[in-house]
Design a protein around this motif. Structure first.
Motif, mmCIF file in Angstrom:
data_model
loop_
_atom_site.group_PDB
_atom_site.id
_atom_site.type_symbol
_atom_site.label_atom_id
_atom_site.label_comp_id
_atom_site.label_asym_id
_atom_site.label_seq_id
_atom_site.Cartn_x
_atom_site.Cartn_y
_atom_site.Cartn_z
ATOM 1 N N LYS A 19 0.843 -1.201 0.000
ATOM 2 C CA LYS A 19 0.000 0.000 0.000
ATOM 3 C C LYS A 19 0.879 1.251 0.000
ATOM 4 O O LYS A 19 1.903 1.298 0.678
ATOM 5 N N VAL A 58 1.372 4.667 -7.549
ATOM 6 C CA VAL A 58 0.377 3.681 -7.139
ATOM 7 C C VAL A 58 -0.694 3.497 -8.209
ATOM 8 O O VAL A 58 -0.888 4.367 -9.062
ATOM 9 N N ASN A 61 -5.961 1.333 -6.786
ATOM 10 C CA ASN A 61 -6.240 0.769 -5.463
ATOM 11 C C ASN A 61 -5.241 1.219 -4.403
ATOM 12 O O ASN A 61 -5.300 0.768 -3.267
ATOM 13 N N GLY A 62 -4.314 2.105 -4.801
ATOM 14 C CA GLY A 62 -3.327 2.610 -3.850
ATOM 15 C C GLY A 62 -2.152 1.697 -3.625
ATOM 16 O O GLY A 62 -1.420 1.847 -2.646
ATOM 17 N N ILE A 63 -1.916 0.746 -4.544
ATOM 18 C CA ILE A 63 -0.815 -0.214 -4.416
ATOM 19 C C ILE A 63 0.359 0.256 -5.281
ATOM 20 O O ILE A 63 0.181 0.647 -6.435
#
Length: 71
Positions: A19, A58, A61-63
């Motif tokens: 994350k 990212v 999904n914020g990954i």
């Protein structure tokens, strides 16, 4: 890169898949001379090399999707 920017860690390949918020905190903890900036999809960034900045790219999904590096 670290030779240009002095001491400290300069890349974090182990953070791909993590994350973004966790990655940014890890980067700033491991190298207190940089600021980690989370970059969501579609965001424009400056292309000027800076020893005190790390972009954390990212996905929606914020990954983290690419290795964060100083610059």
């Amino acid at each position: 890169m670290s030779s240009e920017c002095g001491s400290g860690k300069s890349s974090w390949p182990e953070l791909v898949g993590v994350k973004g918020e966790i990655a940014a905190a890890t980067i700033e903890k491991e190298n207190p001379f940089v600021t980690a900036t989370i970059v969501p999809p579609g965001t424009s960034v400056l292309t000027v090399f800076r020893c005190d900045n790390v972009y954390v790219w990212v996905d929606k999904n914020g990954i983290v999707i690419r290795t964060p590096v100083i610059g």
